[in-house]
Motif scaffolding. Sequence first.
Motif, short mmCIF file in Angstrom:
data_model
loop_
_atom_site.label_atom_id
_atom_site.label_comp_id
_atom_site.label_asym_id
_atom_site.label_seq_id
_atom_site.Cartn_x
_atom_site.Cartn_y
_atom_site.Cartn_z
N GLY A 33 -10.49 9.94 -24.12
CA GLY A 33 -10.41 8.33 -24.43
C GLY A 33 -9.05 7.98 -25.11
O GLY A 33 -8.94 7.27 -25.27
N ARG A 34 -8.80 9.25 -26.23
CA ARG A 34 -8.21 8.18 -27.16
C ARG A 34 -6.71 8.91 -26.51
O ARG A 34 -6.45 7.87 -27.11
CB ARG A 34 -7.71 10.38 -27.88
N ALA A 35 -6.46 9.39 -25.82
CA ALA A 35 -4.78 9.36 -25.11
C ALA A 35 -4.60 8.11 -24.03
O ALA A 35 -3.48 7.57 -24.63
CB ALA A 35 -5.17 10.79 -24.18
N LYS A 36 -6.08 7.73 -23.96
CA LYS A 36 -5.65 6.58 -22.66
C LYS A 36 -5.71 5.44 -24.09
O LYS A 36 -4.65 4.26 -23.85
CB LYS A 36 -7.61 6.28 -22.28
N LEU A 37 -5.97 5.19 -24.97
CA LEU A 37 -6.10 3.96 -25.93
C LEU A 37 -4.73 4.53 -26.85
O LEU A 37 -4.26 3.12 -27.41
CB LEU A 37 -7.44 4.17 -27.31
N ILE A 65 0.66 15.40 -12.30
CA ILE A 65 0.67 15.25 -13.77
C ILE A 65 0.72 15.39 -14.73
O ILE A 65 0.55 14.58 -16.09
CB ILE A 65 -1.63 15.53 -14.37
N VAL A 66 1.19 16.19 -15.20
CA VAL A 66 2.41 16.82 -16.34
C VAL A 66 3.46 15.97 -16.33
O VAL A 66 3.70 14.81 -17.59
CB VAL A 66 2.51 17.67 -15.88
N ASN A 67 4.09 15.18 -15.05
CA ASN A 67 5.60 14.61 -14.92
C ASN A 67 4.72 13.42 -15.05
O ASN A 67 5.63 12.50 -16.60
CB ASN A 67 6.24 14.33 -13.93
N LEU A 68 3.77 12.56 -14.95
CA LEU A 68 3.35 11.76 -15.66
C LEU A 68 2.86 11.32 -16.94
O LEU A 68 3.09 9.99 -17.46
CB LEU A 68 2.34 10.58 -14.64
N GLY A 69 1.87 12.39 -17.34
CA GLY A 69 1.68 12.21 -19.24
C GLY A 69 3.12 12.29 -20.14
O GLY A 69 2.77 12.33 -20.95
N SER A 70 4.15 12.78 -19.10
CA SER A 70 5.00 12.52 -20.40
C SER A 70 5.73 11.20 -20.79
O SER A 70 6.73 11.35 -21.35
CB SER A 70 6.06 13.22 -19.79
N ASN A 71 5.68 10.58 -19.97
CA ASN A 71 5.88 8.65 -20.11
C ASN A 71 4.31 8.40 -20.57
O ASN A 71 3.89 8.03 -20.16
CB ASN A 71 6.02 8.83 -19.21
N GLU A 72 4.46 7.70 -22.33
CA GLU A 72 3.82 6.59 -22.63
C GLU A 72 3.27 5.71 -21.49
O GLU A 72 2.09 5.40 -22.01
CB GLU A 72 3.99 6.14 -23.94
N ASN A 73 4.19 5.19 -21.08
CA ASN A 73 3.92 4.24 -19.84
C ASN A 73 2.90 4.48 -18.28
O ASN A 73 2.35 3.86 -18.03
CB ASN A 73 5.22 3.52 -19.78
N THR A 74 3.29 6.01 -18.46
CA THR A 74 1.85 6.12 -17.05
C THR A 74 1.04 6.90 -17.92
O THR A 74 0.79 8.18 -16.73
CB THR A 74 3.14 7.08 -16.11
N ILE A 75 1.00 7.41 -18.64
CA ILE A 75 -0.32 8.60 -19.40
C ILE A 75 -1.72 8.09 -18.48
O ILE A 75 -2.70 9.02 -18.04
CB ILE A 75 -0.39 8.08 -21.01
N ASP A 76 -2.47 6.40 -18.35
CA ASP A 76 -3.15 6.77 -17.41
C ASP A 76 -2.92 6.73 -16.20
O ASP A 76 -4.20 7.33 -16.23
CB ASP A 76 -3.43 4.88 -17.34
N SER A 117 -1.69 9.24 -15.10
CA SER A 117 -1.90 10.91 -15.24
C SER A 117 -3.34 10.94 -15.26
O SER A 117 -3.89 11.92 -14.68
CB SER A 117 -1.23 11.39 -16.22
N ILE A 118 -3.90 10.47 -16.09
CA ILE A 118 -5.16 10.55 -16.60
C ILE A 118 -5.90 10.16 -15.04
O ILE A 118 -7.16 10.65 -14.92
CB ILE A 118 -6.17 9.41 -17.29
N GLU A 119 -5.72 9.71 -14.46
CA GLU A 119 -6.40 8.80 -13.24
C GLU A 119 -6.90 10.49 -12.32
O GLU A 119 -7.54 10.47 -11.44
CB GLU A 119 -6.03 7.87 -12.47
N GLU A 120 -5.23 10.89 -11.97
CA GLU A 120 -5.19 11.83 -11.38
C GLU A 120 -5.84 13.43 -11.77
O GLU A 120 -6.55 13.88 -10.89
CB GLU A 120 -3.45 12.35 -10.76
N LEU A 121 -5.67 13.54 -13.09
CA LEU A 121 -6.37 14.18 -13.35
C LEU A 121 -7.88 14.53 -13.21
O LEU A 121 -8.51 15.54 -13.19
CB LEU A 121 -6.39 14.42 -15.02
N ARG A 122 -8.64 13.37 -13.83
CA ARG A 122 -10.03 13.15 -12.72
C ARG A 122 -10.64 13.51 -11.76
O ARG A 122 -11.09 14.44 -11.48
CB ARG A 122 -10.58 11.65 -13.63
N LYS A 123 -9.02 12.61 -10.73
CA LYS A 123 -9.61 13.30 -9.38
C LYS A 123 -9.48 14.39 -9.24
O LYS A 123 -9.88 14.85 -8.57
CB LYS A 123 -8.44 12.15 -8.50
N LEU A 124 -8.54 14.87 -9.29
CA LEU A 124 -8.44 16.68 -9.18
C LEU A 124 -8.98 17.22 -9.70
O LEU A 124 -10.00 18.56 -8.76
CB LEU A 124 -6.55 17.16 -9.40
#
Length: 150
Positions: free
Chosen positions: A62-66, A123-134, A136-143
Amino acid sequence: MEKEGSFYPVGRLASIETINVLWEKNNAWTNIVNKVRTYPQDLFDKWYSSEVWRIVDEEDLGRAKLRHEVLFYHQVVEEFLDHFLQALYAKNRRYFPSRKRTESAITAFELKPQNCYERLLKIVNLGSNENTIDDSIEELRKLCKELIEL
């Protein structure tokens, strides 16, 4: 399982399991290796149960998403990977040595989410850009959900 120093306790078992003994007296190492390869069901069940509920830290997600802070999210992903991989290894009745050779291990696993390794990289790649963190989080939760449903 938490690290002891720089090692996972089950990582030590993984090392013993794959040791290449060149010479031994009285089959001492052979006996130890055979004992380690008995794969006690209770150990893996308890290990999986211990790790699976720790995979997703909703408060940190939640903090990361915010905040969309890449370096903070990197720490969240580190924790996710640690617990996810341990749960995945436990589910497949294999000792978790470390993140070395993760791709080949996951490829060999019978029980895993579809395209598991590729999705971890995503997940790692998407998490390396502030514009795609959301994303990454969505894929993390699905996995995580798919691992739990196995």
